[in-house]
Design an enzyme around this catalytic site. Structure first.
Site, short mmCIF file in Angstrom:
data_model
loop_
_atom_site.label_atom_id
_atom_site.label_comp_id
_atom_site.label_asym_id
_atom_site.label_seq_id
_atom_site.Cartn_x
_atom_site.Cartn_y
_atom_site.Cartn_z
N SER A 119 0.82 -1.21 0.00
CA SER A 119 0.00 0.00 0.00
C SER A 119 0.85 1.25 0.00
CB SER A 119 -0.86 0.05 1.27
OG SER A 119 -1.66 -1.08 1.37
N HIS A 140 -1.28 -2.45 -7.01
CA HIS A 140 -2.01 -2.14 -5.77
C HIS A 140 -3.51 -2.27 -6.00
CE1 HIS A 140 -3.01 1.05 -2.50
NE2 HIS A 140 -3.08 -0.17 -2.02
N GLU A 152 -3.88 0.39 -8.86
CA GLU A 152 -2.86 1.44 -8.98
C GLU A 152 -1.55 0.72 -9.38
OE1 GLU A 152 -2.06 3.34 -5.18
OE2 GLU A 152 -1.97 5.31 -6.11
N ASN A 190 -3.03 6.13 -1.06
CA ASN A 190 -2.90 6.18 0.39
C ASN A 190 -2.25 7.46 0.91
OD1 ASN A 190 -4.20 3.91 1.50
ND2 ASN A 190 -2.72 2.65 0.39
P1 NAD Z 1 -3.77 -9.74 6.02
O1 NAD Z 1 -3.15 -9.62 7.35
O2 NAD Z 1 -5.25 -9.86 5.91
O3 NAD Z 1 -3.15 -11.03 5.24
C1 NAD Z 1 -1.77 -11.28 5.17
C2 NAD Z 1 -1.57 -12.77 4.97
O4 NAD Z 1 -0.17 -13.02 4.78
C3 NAD Z 1 -2.00 -13.62 6.18
O5 NAD Z 1 -2.90 -14.64 5.76
C4 NAD Z 1 -0.69 -14.23 6.69
O6 NAD Z 1 -0.85 -15.56 7.20
C5 NAD Z 1 0.15 -14.23 5.43
N1 NAD Z 1 1.59 -14.26 5.70
C6 NAD Z 1 2.27 -13.63 6.70
N2 NAD Z 1 3.58 -13.92 6.62
C7 NAD Z 1 3.73 -14.77 5.55
C8 NAD Z 1 4.84 -15.43 4.98
N3 NAD Z 1 6.07 -15.29 5.47
N4 NAD Z 1 4.63 -16.22 3.90
C9 NAD Z 1 3.37 -16.39 3.39
N5 NAD Z 1 2.28 -15.79 3.92
C10 NAD Z 1 2.45 -14.97 4.96
O7 NAD Z 1 -3.23 -8.48 5.18
P2 NAD Z 1 -3.96 -7.74 3.93
O8 NAD Z 1 -4.91 -6.73 4.47
O9 NAD Z 1 -4.41 -8.76 2.96
O10 NAD Z 1 -2.72 -6.91 3.35
C11 NAD Z 1 -1.76 -7.52 2.52
C12 NAD Z 1 -1.05 -6.43 1.73
O11 NAD Z 1 -2.01 -5.74 0.92
C13 NAD Z 1 -0.36 -5.37 2.58
O12 NAD Z 1 0.81 -4.96 1.96
C14 NAD Z 1 -1.38 -4.25 2.60
O13 NAD Z 1 -0.79 -2.99 2.83
C15 NAD Z 1 -1.94 -4.35 1.20
N6 NAD Z 1 -3.28 -3.76 1.00
C16 NAD Z 1 -4.23 -3.92 1.96
C17 NAD Z 1 -5.49 -3.37 1.74
C18 NAD Z 1 -6.60 -3.55 2.76
O14 NAD Z 1 -7.63 -2.86 2.65
N7 NAD Z 1 -6.45 -4.46 3.73
C19 NAD Z 1 -5.77 -2.67 0.55
C20 NAD Z 1 -4.78 -2.58 -0.42
C21 NAD Z 1 -3.52 -3.13 -0.18
#
Ligand code: NAD
Length: 282
Positions: A119, A140, A152, A190
């Site tokens: 993000s 993104h 994005e 963001n």
């Molecule tokens: P989340 O916490 O819901 O999911 C992350 C997942 O990664 C978990 O299932 C976890 O078990 C897994 N994980 C952790 N360490 C790991 C590893 N070493 N190997 C494999 N899997 C691993 O997080 P999210 O909200 O899905 O966010 C993920 C990314 O997307 C981040 O970079 C976040 O900034 C970005 N993002 C999030 C949003 C949002 O609204 N949540 C929107 C756009 C982008």
């Protein structure tokens, strides 16, 4: 370049959505997560979201079945070795993402493109940790991925035009609208959204209004589809805090300092919808 195989690393909020839209667009998808229980939960979520799309007439029964059939799950990152494109969606932590990108870099073929769903973190710095910086790019997606049209696209200083062109094509093939920008902290989305959410949290902290009232003012007054506090809960307060910290450190400007309440809520494990409680209860 023919692109058929996509791996998604991290099966949480974003990863399961990216796997969903990739599979529905006909790609073979390996969904990989270090946590087996997260993978089970992801498959359940994808199933539920496909059923919702089916009941709304957005997709057919055979589309849903085909999409599910296109997804395989694994806890082993080396299962991404045959992928043409790997999309990383692990938590917003530079060290963790760098480590995952290095692992992907060591197992995939030389032509494979690595995209990160970060993000806010510098794509240039992540790319420099690999041996293929010309094939690393930001992709993104927005939450919820099956619904939101925007992707994005962030090219780093090293990303080749060809990588950019291929990834724009992939996003379009998923029915998304790719919009490109440069690699600055928080990119465009963001950099503008998070300071607004942070300010809404400061209003709440100072007792300016209740959570409901803050959200209602922004929904009715600004025509936002959702208020900033409810949106923070949906995104995850840990993600919001990480992004504010990237902006704060990246621009070295105190206007991006995360609010104390946001930091306190994350420290206490109150992370929003995913933990059942944030500014609202779920
Ligand atoms: P989340 O916490 O819901 O999911 C992350 C997942 O990664 C978990 O299932 C976890 O078990 C897994 N994980 C952790 N360490 C790991 C590893 N070493 N190997 C494999 N899997 C691993 O997080 P999210 O909200 O899905 O966010 C993920 C990314 O997307 C981040 O970079 C976040 O900034 C970005 N993002 C999030 C949003 C949002 O609204 N949540 C929107 C756009 C982008």
């Amino acid at each position: 370049m023919e692109l058929n195989n996509i791996s998604v690393i991290g099966s949480g909020t974003m990863g399961n959505g990216i796997a969903h839209v990739s599979a529905l667009s006909g790609y073979n998808v390996s969904l990989i997560d270090s946590s087996p229980s997260a993978l089970d939960k992801a498959l359940e979520t994808i199933n539920n979201n496909l059923s919702r799309q089916l009941s709304k007439g957005i997709i057919s029964d055979s589309d849903a079945k085909e999409a599910l059939g296109n997804i395989s799950i694994s806890s082993d990152i080396s299962q991404s070795s045959q992928s043409d494109l790997v999309i990383e969606a692990v938590p917003e932590d530079f060290g963790l993402k760098l480590n995952i990108l290095k692992q992907i870099d060591s197992v995939v073929g030389i032509d494979t493109i690595i995209a990160t769903n970060t993000s806010s973190i510098s794509i240039t710095k992540l790319a420099e940790g690999t041996k293929r910086s010309d094939k690393v790019i930001g992709m993104h997606f927005m939450n919820p991925v099956p619904v939101m049209k925007l992707v994005e696209i962030i090219a780093s200083d090293h990303t080749s035009d060809r990588t950019h062109e291929i990834v724009v094509g992939v996003a379009k093939s998923m029915g998304k609208i790719p919009v490109s920008c440069k690699d600055f902290p928080g990119f465009v989305s963001n950099r503008i959204l998070m300071p607004m959410i942070n300010e809404a949290i400061i209003c709440y902290e100072q007792g300016v209004a209740s959570a409901d009232s803050i959200d209602e003012i922004m929904v009715l007054g600004m025509s936002h589809p959702m208020g900033p506090l409810r949106l923070a809960d949906l995104i995850g307060l840990d993600i919001c805090l990480n992004i504010m910290n990237v902006l704060y450190d990246g621009f070295n400007d105190k206007k991006y300092k995360p609010s104390k309440l946001l930091s306190d809520m994350v420290s206490s494990g109150t992370l929003g919808k995913k933990t059942g409680e944030g500014f609202y209860r779920y």
